[in-house]
Design a protein around this motif. Structure first.
Motif, PDB file in Angstrom:
ATOM      1  N   ILE A  19       0.493  -1.373  -0.182  1.00 22.12           N
ATOM      2  CA  ILE A  19      -0.125  -0.279   0.158  1.00 22.12           C
ATOM      3  C   ILE A  19       0.867   0.820  -0.051  1.00 22.12           C
ATOM      4  CG2 ILE A  19      -1.861   1.845   1.446  1.00 22.12           C
ATOM      5  CD1 ILE A  19      -2.687  -1.378   2.447  1.00 22.12           C
ATOM      6  N   HIS A  20       1.952   1.074   0.700  1.00 15.58           N
ATOM      7  CA  HIS A  20       2.913   2.355   1.210  1.00 15.58           C
ATOM      8  C   HIS A  20       3.639   2.876  -0.983  1.00 15.58           C
ATOM      9  CE1 HIS A  20       5.845   4.728   2.855  1.00 15.58           C
ATOM     10  NE2 HIS A  20       6.912   4.470   1.486  1.00 15.58           N
ATOM     11  N   GLU A  21       4.252   1.875  -0.950  1.00 11.11           N
ATOM     12  CA  GLU A  21       4.351   1.239  -2.248  1.00 11.11           C
ATOM     13  C   GLU A  21       3.724   2.053  -3.262  1.00 11.11           C
ATOM     14  OE1 GLU A  21       6.311  -1.120  -6.153  1.00 11.11           O
ATOM     15  OE2 GLU A  21       5.391  -1.877  -4.001  1.00 11.11           O
ATOM     16  N   ALA A  22       2.433   1.634  -3.290  1.00 15.06           N
ATOM     17  CA  ALA A  22       1.023   2.946  -4.448  1.00 15.06           C
ATOM     18  C   ALA A  22       0.716   3.602  -4.532  1.00 15.06           C
ATOM     19  CB  ALA A  22       0.291   1.826  -4.320  1.00 15.06           C
ATOM     20  N   GLU A  23       1.147   4.284  -2.854  1.00 15.18           N
ATOM     21  CA  GLU A  23       1.123   5.659  -2.585  1.00 15.18           C
ATOM     22  C   GLU A  23       2.413   6.061  -2.738  1.00 15.18           C
ATOM     23  OE1 GLU A  23       0.519   8.065   1.028  1.00 15.18           O
ATOM     24  OE2 GLU A  23       1.090   6.230   1.781  1.00 15.18           O
ATOM     25  N   LEU A  24       3.560   5.394  -3.272  1.00 21.13           N
ATOM     26  CA  LEU A  24       4.841   6.561  -3.521  1.00 21.13           C
ATOM     27  C   LEU A  24       4.492   6.688  -4.914  1.00 21.13           C
ATOM     28  CD1 LEU A  24       7.451   4.341  -1.271  1.00 21.13           C
ATOM     29  CD2 LEU A  24       7.151   6.728  -1.153  1.00 21.13           C
ATOM     30  N   LEU A  25       4.072   5.610  -5.437  1.00 22.92           N
ATOM     31  CA  LEU A  25       4.139   5.950  -6.846  1.00 22.92           C
ATOM     32  C   LEU A  25       2.659   6.907  -7.403  1.00 22.92           C
ATOM     33  CD1 LEU A  25       4.996   2.195  -8.655  1.00 22.92           C
ATOM     34  CD2 LEU A  25       6.074   4.336  -8.898  1.00 22.92           C
ATOM     35  N   ASP A  26       1.472   6.600  -7.018  1.00 26.43           N
ATOM     36  CA  ASP A  26       0.557   7.529  -7.304  1.00 26.43           C
ATOM     37  C   ASP A  26       1.021   9.004  -6.731  1.00 26.43           C
ATOM     38  OD1 ASP A  26      -1.075   5.483  -8.309  1.00 26.43           O
ATOM     39  OD2 ASP A  26      -1.817   5.455  -6.351  1.00 26.43           O
ATOM     40  N   ASP A  27       1.858   9.663  -5.617  1.00 25.81           N
ATOM     41  CA  ASP A  27       1.745  10.363  -5.520  1.00 25.81           C
ATOM     42  C   ASP A  27       2.999  10.827  -6.168  1.00 25.81           C
ATOM     43  OD1 ASP A  27      -0.409  10.678  -3.633  1.00 25.81           O
ATOM     44  OD2 ASP A  27       1.406  10.295  -1.792  1.00 25.81           O
ATOM     45  N   ARG A  28       3.760  11.071  -7.272  1.00 25.24           N
ATOM     46  CA  ARG A  28       4.660  10.887  -8.063  1.00 25.24           C
ATOM     47  C   ARG A  28       6.023  11.265  -7.502  1.00 25.24           C
ATOM     48  NH1 ARG A  28       1.894  14.741 -10.067  1.00 25.24           N
ATOM     49  NH2 ARG A  28       0.044  14.530 -11.285  1.00 25.24           N
ATOM     50  N   ARG A  29       6.695   9.834  -6.284  1.00 22.37           N
ATOM     51  CA  ARG A  29       7.605  10.246  -5.324  1.00 22.37           C
ATOM     52  C   ARG A  29       8.740   9.234  -5.366  1.00 22.37           C
ATOM     53  NH1 ARG A  29       4.713   9.983   0.294  1.00 22.37           N
ATOM     54  NH2 ARG A  29       7.137   9.685   1.321  1.00 22.37           N
ATOM     55  N   TRP A  30       8.786   9.034  -6.721  1.00 25.30           N
ATOM     56  CA  TRP A  30      10.098   8.256  -7.651  1.00 25.30           C
ATOM     57  C   TRP A  30      11.043   8.150  -6.812  1.00 25.30           C
ATOM     58  CZ3 TRP A  30       7.951  11.958 -10.747  1.00 25.30           C
ATOM     59  CH2 TRP A  30       7.189  11.290 -11.416  1.00 25.30           C
ATOM     60  N   GLU A  31      12.191   8.939  -6.182  1.00 19.59           N
ATOM     61  CA  GLU A  31      13.150   8.635  -5.271  1.00 19.59           C
ATOM     62  C   GLU A  31      13.095   8.352  -4.205  1.00 19.59           C
ATOM     63  OE1 GLU A  31      12.162  11.855  -6.109  1.00 19.59           O
ATOM     64  OE2 GLU A  31      13.334  12.155  -8.060  1.00 19.59           O
ATOM     65  N   ASP A  32      11.695   8.224  -3.794  1.00 16.93           N
ATOM     66  CA  ASP A  32      11.791   7.505  -2.317  1.00 16.93           C
ATOM     67  C   ASP A  32      10.877   5.993  -2.899  1.00 16.93           C
ATOM     68  OD1 ASP A  32      12.011   9.443  -0.793  1.00 16.93           O
ATOM     69  OD2 ASP A  32       9.513   9.982  -1.028  1.00 16.93           O
ATOM     70  N   TRP A  33      10.408   5.786  -4.005  1.00 16.67           N
ATOM     71  CA  TRP A  33      10.206   4.623  -4.182  1.00 16.67           C
ATOM     72  C   TRP A  33      11.008   3.794  -4.521  1.00 16.67           C
ATOM     73  CZ3 TRP A  33      10.597   3.492  -9.747  1.00 16.67           C
ATOM     74  CH2 TRP A  33       9.961   1.447  -9.968  1.00 16.67           C
ATOM     75  N   LEU A  34      12.261   3.991  -4.655  1.00 15.07           N
ATOM     76  CA  LEU A  34      13.744   3.437  -5.382  1.00 15.07           C
ATOM     77  C   LEU A  34      14.454   3.467  -4.487  1.00 15.07           C
ATOM     78  CD1 LEU A  34      15.008   5.702  -8.257  1.00 15.07           C
ATOM     79  CD2 LEU A  34      14.123   3.808  -8.496  1.00 15.07           C
ATOM     80  N   ASP A  35      14.350   3.983  -3.122  1.00 12.30           N
ATOM     81  CA  ASP A  35      14.659   3.119  -2.014  1.00 12.30           C
ATOM     82  C   ASP A  35      13.607   2.448  -1.672  1.00 12.30           C
ATOM     83  OD1 ASP A  35      16.020   5.514  -1.773  1.00 12.30           O
ATOM     84  OD2 ASP A  35      15.421   6.479  -0.250  1.00 12.30           O
ATOM     85  N   LEU A  36      12.792   1.396  -2.100  1.00 12.37           N
ATOM     86  CA  LEU A  36      11.824   0.203  -2.012  1.00 12.37           C
ATOM     87  C   LEU A  36      13.433  -0.923  -2.478  1.00 12.37           C
ATOM     88  CD1 LEU A  36       8.662   1.446  -2.140  1.00 12.37           C
ATOM     89  CD2 LEU A  36       9.903   1.229  -0.044  1.00 12.37           C
ATOM     90  N   PHE A  37      14.168  -0.641  -3.385  1.00 11.22           N
ATOM     91  CA  PHE A  37      14.448  -2.672  -4.413  1.00 11.22           C
ATOM     92  C   PHE A  37      15.774  -2.135  -4.059  1.00 11.22           C
ATOM     93  CE2 PHE A  37      11.647   0.198  -6.885  1.00 11.22           C
ATOM     94  CZ  PHE A  37      11.004  -1.582  -7.537  1.00 11.22           C
ATOM     95  N   ALA A  38      16.084  -3.243  -4.219  1.00  8.07           N
ATOM     96  CA  ALA A  38      17.765  -3.568  -4.014  1.00  8.07           C
ATOM     97  C   ALA A  38      18.726  -3.216  -5.243  1.00  8.07           C
ATOM     98  CB  ALA A  38      17.770  -5.686  -3.647  1.00  8.07           C
ATOM     99  N   ASP A  39      19.740  -3.298  -4.586  1.00  8.05           N
ATOM    100  CA  ASP A  39      20.321  -2.603  -5.618  1.00  8.05           C
ATOM    101  C   ASP A  39      20.799  -3.554  -7.413  1.00  8.05           C
ATOM    102  OD1 ASP A  39      21.202  -0.208  -4.522  1.00  8.05           O
ATOM    103  OD2 ASP A  39      23.040  -0.723  -3.183  1.00  8.05           O
ATOM    104  N   ASP A  40      20.649  -4.973  -6.574  1.00  8.78           N
ATOM    105  CA  ASP A  40      20.545  -6.024  -7.859  1.00  8.78           C
ATOM    106  C   ASP A  40      19.183  -5.635  -8.457  1.00  8.78           C
ATOM    107  OD1 ASP A  40      19.386  -7.517  -5.308  1.00  8.78           O
ATOM    108  OD2 ASP A  40      20.879  -9.137  -5.876  1.00  8.78           O
ATOM    109  N   ILE A  41      19.170  -5.259  -8.932  1.00 13.59           N
ATOM    110  CA  ILE A  41      16.775  -5.576  -8.603  1.00 13.59           C
ATOM    111  C   ILE A  41      17.270  -5.933 -10.102  1.00 13.59           C
ATOM    112  CG2 ILE A  41      16.345  -2.906  -9.841  1.00 13.59           C
ATOM    113  CD1 ILE A  41      13.732  -5.128  -7.894  1.00 13.59           C
ATOM    114  N   GLU A  42      15.755  -6.877 -10.338  1.00 14.68           N
ATOM    115  CA  GLU A  42      15.044  -7.023 -11.572  1.00 14.68           C
ATOM    116  C   GLU A  42      14.390  -6.901 -11.985  1.00 14.68           C
ATOM    117  OE1 GLU A  42      16.643 -11.505 -12.754  1.00 14.68           O
ATOM    118  OE2 GLU A  42      18.193 -11.025 -11.474  1.00 14.68           O
TER     119      GLU A  42
END
Length: 170
Positions: A19-42
């Protein structure tokens, strides 16, 4: 995916994470969204095709996107510029993440999770909109306060998409 039970606290925390991830995307907070990913994301979305059984309905070698952390970061930075014409003006979006299914993997605490996604996207004042529906398959790794998404595979439930572009993140 074989289903295994996780405790209620983990399930609720995972649902809150999505739910938090969806909120970050809908609010265009992409930098905060990127923090949810591991450095080796696929981060991939293979093409879906309509084939007779028993052939696969995905083409994994060809996709709508096949991103890493570096390419996701570049895409997010580009959305903040005046050259992201496919998102200027920005889309109005609302994401609905449902049907969370979890199976624990390895002793490391990594989990496989599947979620259903519905994205409503409005691009104009004329009442036109896109609906993008699919399943997200994530590998979640313990990290930080919650989890890090180490792998995301998005299966869009359309073989032929009606949207003019995929300038938003799924």
């Amino acid at each position: 995916m074989s289903r295994s039970m996780v405790d209620l606290e983990t399930r609720v925390a995972l649902e809150d994470f999505y739910i938090h991830e969806a909120e970050l995307l809908d609010d265009r907070r992409w930098e905060d969204w990127l923090d949810l990913f591991a450095d080796d994301i696929e981060y991939t979305a293979p093409i879906r095709v309509m084939r007779k059984m028993p052939a696969s309905d995905t083409v994994d070698e060809l996709g709508h996107f096949d991103d890493t952390k570096a390419s996701l970061t570049l895409r997010a930075k580009r959305l903040r510029t005046d050259v992201a014409w496919c998102e200027d003006p920005p889309s109005l979006t609302r994401r609905f993440i449902t049907n969370v299914r979890v199976a624990e993997v390895h002793d490391s605490g990594e989990m496989l999770a599947k979620t259903n996604m519905l994205l409503y996207r409005s691009r104009s004042d004329m009442g036109a909109y896109d609906l993008i529906v699919g399943e997200r398959q994530d590998l979640l790794r313990p990290g930080g306060a919650d989890w890090l998404i180490a792998r995301r595979r998005i299966l869009i439930d359309q073989a032929s998409m009606s949207t003019k572009n995929l300038g938003v993140f799924l």
